[in-house]
Every structure is written in C-alpha cells, then in structure tokens.
Design a protein around this motif. Structure first.
Motif, PDB file in Angstrom:
ATOM      1  N   THR A   1       0.721  -1.260  -0.037  1.00 33.48           N
ATOM      2  CA  THR A   1       0.083   0.164  -0.132  1.00 33.48           C
ATOM      3  C   THR A   1       1.034   1.187   0.186  1.00 33.48           C
ATOM      4  OG1 THR A   1      -1.895  -1.348   1.157  1.00 33.48           O
ATOM      5  CG2 THR A   1      -1.707   1.121   1.230  1.00 33.48           C
ATOM      6  N   ALA A   2       1.873   1.258   0.796  1.00 32.63           N
ATOM      7  CA  ALA A   2       2.845   2.388   0.777  1.00 32.63           C
ATOM      8  C   ALA A   2       3.651   2.809  -0.480  1.00 32.63           C
ATOM      9  CB  ALA A   2       3.985   2.366   1.987  1.00 32.63           C
ATOM     10  N   ALA A   3       3.875   1.585  -1.075  1.00 32.97           N
ATOM     11  CA  ALA A   3       4.379   1.775  -2.490  1.00 32.97           C
ATOM     12  C   ALA A   3       3.595   2.411  -3.477  1.00 32.97           C
ATOM     13  CB  ALA A   3       5.261   0.429  -3.102  1.00 32.97           C
ATOM     14  N   LEU A   4       2.465   1.619  -3.400  1.00 31.37           N
ATOM     15  CA  LEU A   4       1.460   2.130  -4.459  1.00 31.37           C
ATOM     16  C   LEU A   4       1.087   3.665  -4.122  1.00 31.37           C
ATOM     17  CD1 LEU A   4      -0.652  -0.995  -4.819  1.00 31.37           C
ATOM     18  CD2 LEU A   4       1.023  -0.304  -6.191  1.00 31.37           C
ATOM     19  N   GLN A   5       0.904   3.970  -2.989  1.00 29.67           N
ATOM     20  CA  GLN A   5       0.620   5.427  -2.808  1.00 29.67           C
ATOM     21  C   GLN A   5       1.595   6.536  -3.131  1.00 29.67           C
ATOM     22  OE1 GLN A   5      -0.208   5.247   1.625  1.00 29.67           O
ATOM     23  NE2 GLN A   5      -2.466   4.910   1.319  1.00 29.67           N
ATOM     24  N   SER A   6       2.909   5.924  -2.919  1.00 26.71           N
ATOM     25  CA  SER A   6       3.980   6.876  -3.582  1.00 26.71           C
ATOM     26  C   SER A   6       4.386   6.874  -4.864  1.00 26.71           C
ATOM     27  CB  SER A   6       5.073   6.531  -2.543  1.00 26.71           C
ATOM     28  OG  SER A   6       5.566   5.412  -2.942  1.00 26.71           O
ATOM     29  N   THR A   7       4.604   5.672  -5.301  1.00 28.77           N
ATOM     30  CA  THR A   7       4.837   5.575  -6.895  1.00 28.77           C
ATOM     31  C   THR A   7       3.712   4.994  -7.790  1.00 28.77           C
ATOM     32  OG1 THR A   7       5.823   3.480  -6.452  1.00 28.77           O
ATOM     33  CG2 THR A   7       7.328   5.456  -6.056  1.00 28.77           C
ATOM     34  N   GLY A   8       2.804   4.471  -7.201  1.00 33.89           N
ATOM     35  CA  GLY A   8       1.884   3.800  -8.129  1.00 33.89           C
ATOM     36  C   GLY A   8       2.362   2.284  -8.418  1.00 33.89           C
ATOM     37  N   ARG A   9       3.208   1.877  -7.924  1.00 32.93           N
ATOM     38  CA  ARG A   9       3.796   0.348  -8.241  1.00 32.93           C
ATOM     39  C   ARG A   9       4.499   0.088  -7.051  1.00 32.93           C
ATOM     40  NH1 ARG A   9       8.926   2.238 -12.242  1.00 32.93           N
ATOM     41  NH2 ARG A   9      10.083   3.348 -10.373  1.00 32.93           N
ATOM     42  N   PHE A  10       4.464  -1.393  -6.813  1.00 32.39           N
ATOM     43  CA  PHE A  10       5.241  -2.137  -5.909  1.00 32.39           C
ATOM     44  C   PHE A  10       5.897  -3.371  -6.526  1.00 32.39           C
ATOM     45  CE2 PHE A  10       4.571  -5.871  -2.932  1.00 32.39           C
ATOM     46  CZ  PHE A  10       5.855  -5.362  -2.066  1.00 32.39           C
TER      47      PHE A  10
ATOM     48  N   LYS B   1      11.092  -3.631 -14.341  1.00 29.51           N
ATOM     49  CA  LYS B   1      11.882  -2.250 -14.126  1.00 29.51           C
ATOM     50  C   LYS B   1      11.235  -1.261 -13.927  1.00 29.51           C
ATOM     51  CE  LYS B   1      15.727  -5.176 -13.853  1.00 29.51           C
ATOM     52  NZ  LYS B   1      16.314  -5.344 -12.639  1.00 29.51           N
ATOM     53  N   ASP B   2      10.193  -1.072 -14.943  1.00 31.23           N
ATOM     54  CA  ASP B   2       9.314   0.279 -14.516  1.00 31.23           C
ATOM     55  C   ASP B   2       7.874  -0.453 -15.351  1.00 31.23           C
ATOM     56  OD1 ASP B   2       9.659  -0.454 -17.543  1.00 31.23           O
ATOM     57  OD2 ASP B   2      10.483   1.756 -17.848  1.00 31.23           O
ATOM     58  N   VAL B   3       6.931   0.494 -14.980  1.00 28.99           N
ATOM     59  CA  VAL B   3       5.806   0.313 -15.479  1.00 28.99           C
ATOM     60  C   VAL B   3       5.243   1.339 -16.523  1.00 28.99           C
ATOM     61  CG1 VAL B   3       5.159  -0.883 -13.427  1.00 28.99           C
ATOM     62  CG2 VAL B   3       4.570   1.574 -13.693  1.00 28.99           C
TER      63      VAL B   3
ATOM     64  N   TYR C   1       0.201  -1.028 -10.048  1.00 25.26           N
ATOM     65  CA  TYR C   1       0.919  -2.315 -10.536  1.00 25.26           C
ATOM     66  C   TYR C   1       1.553  -2.901  -9.448  1.00 25.26           C
ATOM     67  CZ  TYR C   1       0.118  -0.298 -15.192  1.00 25.26           C
ATOM     68  OH  TYR C   1      -0.442   0.077 -16.424  1.00 25.26           O
ATOM     69  N   VAL C   2       1.551  -4.121  -9.260  1.00 27.91           N
ATOM     70  CA  VAL C   2       2.202  -5.066  -8.239  1.00 27.91           C
ATOM     71  C   VAL C   2       2.968  -6.052  -9.021  1.00 27.91           C
ATOM     72  CG1 VAL C   2       2.140  -6.356  -6.417  1.00 27.91           C
ATOM     73  CG2 VAL C   2       0.543  -4.529  -6.452  1.00 27.91           C
ATOM     74  N   ALA C   3       4.159  -6.212  -8.871  1.00 30.43           N
ATOM     75  CA  ALA C   3       4.941  -7.362  -9.434  1.00 30.43           C
ATOM     76  C   ALA C   3       5.923  -8.083  -8.682  1.00 30.43           C
ATOM     77  CB  ALA C   3       5.918  -6.594 -10.593  1.00 30.43           C
ATOM     78  N   LEU C   4       5.637  -9.392  -8.610  1.00 31.91           N
ATOM     79  CA  LEU C   4       6.189 -10.331  -7.734  1.00 31.91           C
ATOM     80  C   LEU C   4       6.852 -11.438  -8.815  1.00 31.91           C
ATOM     81  CD1 LEU C   4       3.337  -9.934  -6.339  1.00 31.91           C
ATOM     82  CD2 LEU C   4       4.210 -11.097  -4.641  1.00 31.91           C
ATOM     83  N   PRO C   5       8.219 -11.950  -8.267  1.00 32.55           N
ATOM     84  CA  PRO C   5       8.699 -13.046  -9.107  1.00 32.55           C
ATOM     85  C   PRO C   5       7.946 -14.154  -9.038  1.00 32.55           C
ATOM     86  CG  PRO C   5       9.821 -12.598  -6.890  1.00 32.55           C
ATOM     87  CD  PRO C   5       8.762 -11.690  -6.898  1.00 32.55           C
TER      88      PRO C   5
ATOM     89  N   GLY D   1     -12.183   1.795  -6.727  1.00 31.06           N
ATOM     90  CA  GLY D   1     -12.165   2.652  -7.916  1.00 31.06           C
ATOM     91  C   GLY D   1     -11.197   2.502  -8.916  1.00 31.06           C
ATOM     92  N   ARG D   2     -10.040   1.956  -8.319  1.00 25.88           N
ATOM     93  CA  ARG D   2      -8.407   2.007  -9.260  1.00 25.88           C
ATOM     94  C   ARG D   2      -8.219   0.429  -9.685  1.00 25.88           C
ATOM     95  NH1 ARG D   2      -4.968   6.018  -7.974  1.00 25.88           N
ATOM     96  NH2 ARG D   2      -3.605   5.191  -9.627  1.00 25.88           N
ATOM     97  N   PRO D   3      -7.853   0.526 -10.835  1.00 24.26           N
ATOM     98  CA  PRO D   3      -7.721  -0.795 -11.465  1.00 24.26           C
ATOM     99  C   PRO D   3      -6.283  -1.319 -10.883  1.00 24.26           C
ATOM    100  CG  PRO D   3      -7.926   0.791 -13.286  1.00 24.26           C
ATOM    101  CD  PRO D   3      -7.796   1.621 -12.172  1.00 24.26           C
ATOM    102  N   ILE D   4      -6.399  -2.358 -10.386  1.00 27.11           N
ATOM    103  CA  ILE D   4      -5.267  -3.252  -9.804  1.00 27.11           C
ATOM    104  C   ILE D   4      -4.665  -4.222 -10.742  1.00 27.11           C
ATOM    105  CG2 ILE D   4      -4.223  -4.404  -7.733  1.00 27.11           C
ATOM    106  CD1 ILE D   4      -5.569  -1.710  -6.906  1.00 27.11           C
ATOM    107  N   VAL D   5      -3.399  -4.208 -11.107  1.00 30.01           N
ATOM    108  CA  VAL D   5      -2.676  -5.335 -12.152  1.00 30.01           C
ATOM    109  C   VAL D   5      -1.725  -5.866 -11.348  1.00 30.01           C
ATOM    110  CG1 VAL D   5      -1.748  -5.700 -14.077  1.00 30.01           C
ATOM    111  CG2 VAL D   5      -3.663  -4.018 -14.010  1.00 30.01           C
ATOM    112  N   ALA D   6      -1.858  -7.161 -11.099  1.00 27.59           N
ATOM    113  CA  ALA D   6      -0.919  -7.928 -10.230  1.00 27.59           C
ATOM    114  C   ALA D   6      -0.211  -8.911 -11.023  1.00 27.59           C
ATOM    115  CB  ALA D   6      -1.549  -8.537  -8.836  1.00 27.59           C
ATOM    116  N   MET D   7       1.164  -9.102 -10.937  1.00 26.30           N
ATOM    117  CA  MET D   7       1.939 -10.091 -11.751  1.00 26.30           C
ATOM    118  C   MET D   7       2.531 -10.947 -10.722  1.00 26.30           C
ATOM    119  SD  MET D   7       3.557  -8.234 -15.149  1.00 26.30           S
ATOM    120  CE  MET D   7       3.993  -9.950 -15.759  1.00 26.30           C
ATOM    121  N   TYR D   8       2.402 -12.209 -11.215  1.00 24.52           N
ATOM    122  CA  TYR D   8       3.170 -13.541 -10.373  1.00 24.52           C
ATOM    123  C   TYR D   8       3.995 -14.212 -11.207  1.00 24.52           C
ATOM    124  CZ  TYR D   8      -0.798 -12.268  -6.932  1.00 24.52           C
ATOM    125  OH  TYR D   8      -1.425 -11.829  -6.148  1.00 24.52           O
TER     126      TYR D   8
END
Length: 446
Positions: free
Chosen positions: A191-200, A208-210, A224-228, A249-256
């Motif tokens: 949550t903290a990372a998404l609030q500050s940069t819009g990506r975790f 590397k970037d979104v 965006y959430v990116a995990l290995p 109301g925000r789209p959440i895209v998560a990658m595993y």
C-alpha cells in the motif's frame, strides 16, 4: 385469359427464383463493421532475441546430455524453473517410468534443437513447455495457467503427457491452487509503495518500470504489483482484492512471474475474457522463453485495449440499423427451392396434360370440339355473353374456311386459339366451369 393462369404462374415463379438467387449471391459480399474507434496500432515486429526473451543459458552437447539422461531419471540443468509433484508423475508413468530432461527457458533455437535430439529422454521440459517425442502438452484453462506461469508447476501437463506416452489411464486433475490474503506487513508495504509511486515491485521481480499511461483503462491510471515466480506448493498471495479495498475505483494489475491478474472496476465483465484470450494465444511462447515481466505486461495491456475497443464491456452495444436483407437471408434458399419446385411442377403438368393448341391435337378434332361447345352454350347465352359467343363463332367459321382451303395448320390453330379464348370468356360470364374449353374438350380430345 384466366384459363392460361398455369403458364403465367409458371413464368412468374421462374422469375422470382432467378431474382432470389441473384439476391442471395450478391448479399454474400455484404458485411457490416461496427467499432467504437480506431484501436492504437501495435508496434512493428521485433527481431528474435530483441525482446529480452533469451536467457543466455548454455547447455551441454547432445552426447553429454544423453549420458546424463542414462545415468539419472531426472536431469535438471542450471537455471531450470519447472517444478512438479513427483508422486503424481510416478503414478501417471506406471511401471514403465519416465526419464525427464529439464532445461531453463529462453534457449536459442539451436540449443532447443540439441535438447530434442536426446532420444533417451522420455519428456523434455524447456522453461515450462512440456513435450515428448512429437507430442506437446499445453494448459488450456486458467487453473493450469496460473500454476504454470505463477509458480512454474507443470504437474498437470507432465502427468498428462507421461500417462499418454506410457499408455496409462488419464491422470486426475490437480486441485485448484490455494490462495491466501496478504499479511498485515505485506499489505502495508504494498500500500505504501502504491501510494507513493503507483507500483510495488517485490525483490526478485524482473519488472524495472511500468507504463506511464495506457489506453486499457481510460480515465483511470492502474496500480501495478510485480512479484517474482512464487514457490510451488505454497498458497499464492491474493493481493488484488485486498488492494482493491484500499484503493476503491482504481484498476489493480498484479503479476506473479508471467501470470497477470486484474481486480477493480468491471473485473467480472472482462478479466476472464482477457485471460483466456491472452494466454490462449501466447501461452506456448511464454512457457518456452524468458520474457521480462515488463514485456508480458505490455502485451497484456494491449490485449485488454483491443477488447475494450471491440466494445465487449463497459459500453452499451452500438445501434445497428435493421437490415431486411440479412433478416430474410436464411429464408432465401427455401424461397428459391419453393419457386423452382413450383416451376417444375407446372411444367410437368403442361407436358403431361395435352389438349392445348399445338401439342399434337389435330385441327379437325379441335374444330369439331369447339363447334360442339359453341352449339351447346348458344342456348344459354344472353346479354354480355352474347358478344363473346358471337366472336367465338366468327373465329370458328374463319378457321373452318381456312381448313377447307388447306391453309397452313399454324394459321388455323391461331384462329382456333382466338375462338377458344372467346368461348372461355363466355363460359366464365355464364358461371359454368363445365363449359370452359379446357374442361369440355378434355374428354373429347383424349
């Protein structure tokens, strides 16, 4: 006259059949395209290896690989990512067993060909692509795709292929992948990372970037959430629903790993469609190569954009004007068939029922028959019917004189046609169908 209706109907049916046939053939070229707009054009094709899909891994020679496979039932080369349930694979293989060669993803074509030359390997696993002999086992539903691309688990494909190669019964389906909610600490960090940069981006992820912006979600910038790739055999963290509550109301895209999930507005309307479309087309490619997460994400966003521009969700269907041709199109072949059958039936009737002028009935027989008819109805006429009877008798007189003078039969038949038509009108005016020439002469000319 009315007595000629079969001929008239016959030709009308033929004309309608021709018109219907022409209309049916022409409408095959018609098409209707409805779009909400011009979807953004995709990038030009990229040369092989330019998308980061090659891992740079090297493998031993074919001879070395053959010796390794003979020495051990499972050979796992450095960099391999595929995992499976050993007990399930052994059960599927039966007493014949299986020798499995496992290689990392992203190999060059020559290296992949070298692996396929190892004849002693029952099954080859390159990345998460499972093949054996000339066969390849591929996932075809979301439950298998998520195991394969999120955790590297290829148990389903491996057991299916091994059972088939060893002529064993089909292996049972694997249970659904377990999921768990993120812990308080995991949720706080994301949550903290998404609030500050819009990506975790978690440690170990190749992201590397979104994208700074995307047309996939107009009017809202996704988070965006990116995990290995996650460990196999452990519950997968379900970030999407938890983060959707934190960011309504925000789209959440998560990658595993290479698996992409969506939560947020309209998820139920299009997420399954996007998943099936994307992994159904690119699943084989993603299983064999080591694409960076950024490339996978970009391709997935492009697919979502294409689906949106197709108008499959979020917007009402566009108005399509009524097209009577398209509505009637299914009936046209039947209408053509009905007209053709009617034409053939009336044509057969004309052939099978002689007695009309020029169909083999001689002049004397027609002349005698029509004269007898004129005599019989002469006592019944009066008023309007007198005129037509008079015209008919006049034509009969002219026909008799022409016959006596041995004029051509064609000329005599023409006069008899005119007489028959006038006598038919007389019978119609009298309301006596039995005195119509077609009915009256049938018995006499048979």
């Amino acid at each position: 006259m009315i007595r000629h209706w079969p001929d008239r109907v016959r030709w009308i049916l033929l004309a309608v059949a021709v018109v219907v046939l022409v209309a049916f053939l022409l409408v095959q070229k018609q098409s209707t395209q409805v779009s909400y707009g011009q979807a953004p054009a995709g990038a030009d094709p990229i040369p092989e290896g330019s998308a980061g899909e090659l891992s740079g891994a090297t493998i031993p020679s074919t001879e070395q690989l053959t010796a390794m496979v003979k020495a051990a039932p499972v050979v796992r080369l450095p960099g391999s990512i595929a995992t499976w349930d050993d007990q399930a694979v052994k059960a599927a293989a039966g007493s014949a067993g299986a020798r499995i060669l496992v290689a990392p993803p992203g190999l060059k074509k020559d290296d992949s060909a070298r692996l396929r030359d190892v004849d002693d390997a029952t099954v080859r696993v390159i990345g998460t692509e499972v093949s054996g002999g000339v066969l390849q086992a591929s996932a075809d539903r979301a439950g298998e795709w998520i195991r394969q691309f999120a955790t590297g688990d290829v148990t389903e494909s491996l057991t299916t292929l091994v059972a088939h190669l060893n002529h064993q019964p089909d292996a049972p389906d694997q249970p659904a992948l377990a999921r768990r909610d993120p812990t308080a600490g995991e949720l706080t960090a994301a949550t903290a990372a998404l609030q500050s940069t819009g990506r975790f981006i978690a440690p170990g992820a190749t992201m590397k970037d979104v994208p700074a912006s995307t047309a996939a979600f107009p009017g809202a910038q996704p988070l965006y959430v990116a995990l290995p790739q996650q460990p196999a055999g452990q519950p997968l963290i379900h970030y999407g629903p938890a983060l959707a509550k934190e960011f309504p109301g925000r789209p959440i895209v998560a990658m595993y790993g290479s698996w992409v999930e969506y939560d947020g507005p309209s998820a139920a309307a299009f997420a399954d469609v996007a998943t099936a479309s994307f992994y159904g087309q690119f699943g084989d490619r993603l299983s064999e190569y080591a694409y960076p997460q950024r490339n996978v994400l970009g391709a997935w966003l492009d697919r979502v954009t294409a689906i949106r521009y197709a108008g499959l969700f979020d917007r009402p269907l566009p108005y399509v004007p009524f097209d009577p041709v398209r509505v009637a199109l299914p009936a046209l072949p039947w209408l053509f068939a009905a007209c053709a059958v009617g034409f053939l039936a009336l044509s057969a009737r004309k052939v099978l029922r002689p007695g009309r002028p020029g169909t083999g009935v001689g002049v004397p027989a027609r002349l005698a028959g029509l004269t007898a008819l004129a005599v019989e109805i002469s006592g019944l006429t009066g008023g309007a019917s007198d005129a037509s009877l008079t015209r008919g008798i006049t034509q009969l007189t002219a026909a008799r004189e022409a016959f006596d003078q041995k004029l051509p039969d064609k000329h005599v038949h023409g006069l008899l046609d005119a007489a028959e038509s006038d006598l038919d009108t007389t019978a119609e005016l009298l309301g006596r169908a039995d005195y119509r020439p077609a009915a009256f002469l049938q018995g006499r000319l048979a």
